[in-house]
Design a protein around this motif. Sequence first.
Motif, PDB file in Angstrom:
ATOM      1  N   LEU A 257       0.808  -1.218   0.000  1.00 46.38           N
ATOM      2  CA  LEU A 257       0.000   0.000   0.000  1.00 46.38           C
ATOM      3  C   LEU A 257       0.843   1.270   0.000  1.00 46.38           C
ATOM      4  O   LEU A 257       0.653   2.144  -0.851  1.00 46.38           O
ATOM      5  CB  LEU A 257      -0.951   0.008   1.198  1.00 46.38           C
ATOM      6  CG  LEU A 257      -1.855   1.244   1.303  1.00 46.38           C
ATOM      7  CD1 LEU A 257      -2.768   1.341   0.093  1.00 46.38           C
ATOM      8  CD2 LEU A 257      -2.667   1.206   2.591  1.00 46.38           C
ATOM      9  N   GLU A 258       1.755   1.407   0.950  1.00 49.88           N
ATOM     10  CA  GLU A 258       2.523   2.647   1.056  1.00 49.88           C
ATOM     11  C   GLU A 258       3.309   2.920  -0.218  1.00 49.88           C
ATOM     12  O   GLU A 258       3.322   4.056  -0.723  1.00 49.88           O
ATOM     13  CB  GLU A 258       3.459   2.602   2.266  1.00 49.88           C
ATOM     14  CG  GLU A 258       2.763   2.796   3.605  1.00 49.88           C
ATOM     15  CD  GLU A 258       2.114   1.507   4.131  1.00 49.88           C
ATOM     16  OE1 GLU A 258       2.169   0.482   3.416  1.00 49.88           O
ATOM     17  OE2 GLU A 258       1.539   1.544   5.233  1.00 49.88           O
ATOM     18  N   GLN A 259       3.974   1.889  -0.748  1.00 51.11           N
ATOM     19  CA  GLN A 259       4.765   2.084  -1.963  1.00 51.11           C
ATOM     20  C   GLN A 259       3.879   2.399  -3.166  1.00 51.11           C
ATOM     21  O   GLN A 259       4.243   3.202  -4.029  1.00 51.11           O
ATOM     22  CB  GLN A 259       5.619   0.833  -2.241  1.00 51.11           C
ATOM     23  CG  GLN A 259       6.677   0.569  -1.199  1.00 51.11           C
ATOM     24  CD  GLN A 259       7.602   1.763  -1.014  1.00 51.11           C
ATOM     25  OE1 GLN A 259       8.090   2.352  -1.969  1.00 51.11           O
ATOM     26  NE2 GLN A 259       7.837   2.136   0.246  1.00 51.11           N
ATOM     27  N   TRP A 260       2.715   1.776  -3.202  1.00 51.03           N
ATOM     28  CA  TRP A 260       1.802   2.031  -4.316  1.00 51.03           C
ATOM     29  C   TRP A 260       1.291   3.468  -4.273  1.00 51.03           C
ATOM     30  O   TRP A 260       1.212   4.142  -5.307  1.00 51.03           O
ATOM     31  CB  TRP A 260       0.632   1.053  -4.260  1.00 51.03           C
ATOM     32  CG  TRP A 260      -0.323   1.205  -5.413  1.00 51.03           C
ATOM     33  CD1 TRP A 260      -0.180   0.710  -6.678  1.00 51.03           C
ATOM     34  CD2 TRP A 260      -1.559   1.933  -5.407  1.00 51.03           C
ATOM     35  NE1 TRP A 260      -1.251   1.073  -7.456  1.00 51.03           N
ATOM     36  CE2 TRP A 260      -2.116   1.823  -6.706  1.00 51.03           C
ATOM     37  CE3 TRP A 260      -2.253   2.650  -4.433  1.00 51.03           C
ATOM     38  CZ2 TRP A 260      -3.320   2.408  -7.045  1.00 51.03           C
ATOM     39  CZ3 TRP A 260      -3.466   3.240  -4.765  1.00 51.03           C
ATOM     40  CH2 TRP A 260      -3.994   3.118  -6.058  1.00 51.03           C
ATOM     41  N   VAL A 261       0.949   3.953  -3.079  1.00 51.60           N
ATOM     42  CA  VAL A 261       0.471   5.329  -2.942  1.00 51.60           C
ATOM     43  C   VAL A 261       1.566   6.308  -3.353  1.00 51.60           C
ATOM     44  O   VAL A 261       1.314   7.266  -4.098  1.00 51.60           O
ATOM     45  CB  VAL A 261       0.015   5.610  -1.497  1.00 51.60           C
ATOM     46  CG1 VAL A 261      -0.263   7.099  -1.303  1.00 51.60           C
ATOM     47  CG2 VAL A 261      -1.238   4.808  -1.171  1.00 51.60           C
ATOM     48  N   ILE A 262       2.802   6.065  -2.891  1.00 53.03           N
ATOM     49  CA  ILE A 262       3.914   6.934  -3.273  1.00 53.03           C
ATOM     50  C   ILE A 262       4.089   6.931  -4.794  1.00 53.03           C
ATOM     51  O   ILE A 262       4.280   7.971  -5.430  1.00 53.03           O
ATOM     52  CB  ILE A 262       5.225   6.481  -2.591  1.00 53.03           C
ATOM     53  CG1 ILE A 262       5.178   6.785  -1.094  1.00 53.03           C
ATOM     54  CG2 ILE A 262       6.430   7.171  -3.229  1.00 53.03           C
ATOM     55  CD1 ILE A 262       5.170   8.251  -0.753  1.00 53.03           C
ATOM     56  N   GLY A 263       4.012   5.747  -5.401  1.00 52.43           N
ATOM     57  CA  GLY A 263       4.160   5.649  -6.852  1.00 52.43           C
ATOM     58  C   GLY A 263       3.086   6.421  -7.596  1.00 52.43           C
ATOM     59  O   GLY A 263       3.368   7.114  -8.584  1.00 52.43           O
TER      60      GLY A 263
END
Length: 338
Positions: A257-263
């Motif tokens: 989730l966190e990495q996807w949101v940042i991306g």
Amino acid sequence: MLLLDLEEVAPEDRVEAFHHALTDTSVPNDVRHEAPEAGIRARFEAWRLGPLDLFEARSTGFEVHRGDRHVRRHRDRPVVSVSLQTQGVHRAENAGERYTLGPDDIAVFHELAPRRYGWSGEGASRSVTIDMQHLGLPVGTVVRASVRLRSSPLYDLALAHLRTLWQAPAVLAADPGATALATATTELVRALLTSAAHEETDRRVRSALDECLVSRITAYVRRHLTEPDLSPDRIAREHAISRRHMYAVLGRAGISLEQWVIGERLEAACRLLVSPRHTGLPVSAVAARCGFSSPSHFTRRFRAAYGVTPREWRRHHVHQSAAVPTPPTEPTSPRERH
């Protein structure tokens, strides 16, 4: 888009006009009007939401009957209709059962299955038609689910979502996110039908529920991407699940989730940095608009992802667009860097 308004049709031609309009926007049926001698009134409107068709009908009483001979004349790409009854009491016969439908009921009909449907007096309905291939469910599953939709824990969620589509269908149809919304709608309907047709312990139900939840979460995040307080706890709370359960479902879909949101935020920033309308927007303002809490954090994340600073990214693309077009020497899409 207005398809038919019988007020604009001569009274002697209204039965034929009604039948042609319904057949053109739906599927072959026999149509019987409740009281044709008293005058027929009808208004049909339609919108295209990505690959979905939205259809609204208001009319005097009628019934459509789709039998085996009609089923044999189905289109090359059969559809499943999902409708809400917004006025009047509607009658249906499907899967060998007869029942009535009110404002809190969802009606589902498969083009490849016989059925009856209609209402008395003044009535109205709103339907969404989904390509059978996009839905990806066997005819038997759809028919079995259609008479036991309320057994699914997803029923209220699906009802609320379908109602939302009709708050401003023309606006949604023109929105850049229309295709993504159509995909989420299709997955939610698939999950509802799979859940209603099978026991909750069936692996197919779990898979459908997971896919639906992932689509809802990603659609929610994209709608609120620019908000700095978009936290995992908030996302889980909005979907009435625990944070742990949310992480488990996303993990099975291969999403951190966190990495996807940042991306997603970085991609939004890339587009904003090179937008001709925002050439004078400071990098710090771009960071804020894309949901980053500080410009320095934004710059670190941007450099880690793309190997250049936001200013260098903007400068390169501004110079590139001003030059004589040549084959690009650097990726023009952030995703191509991965």
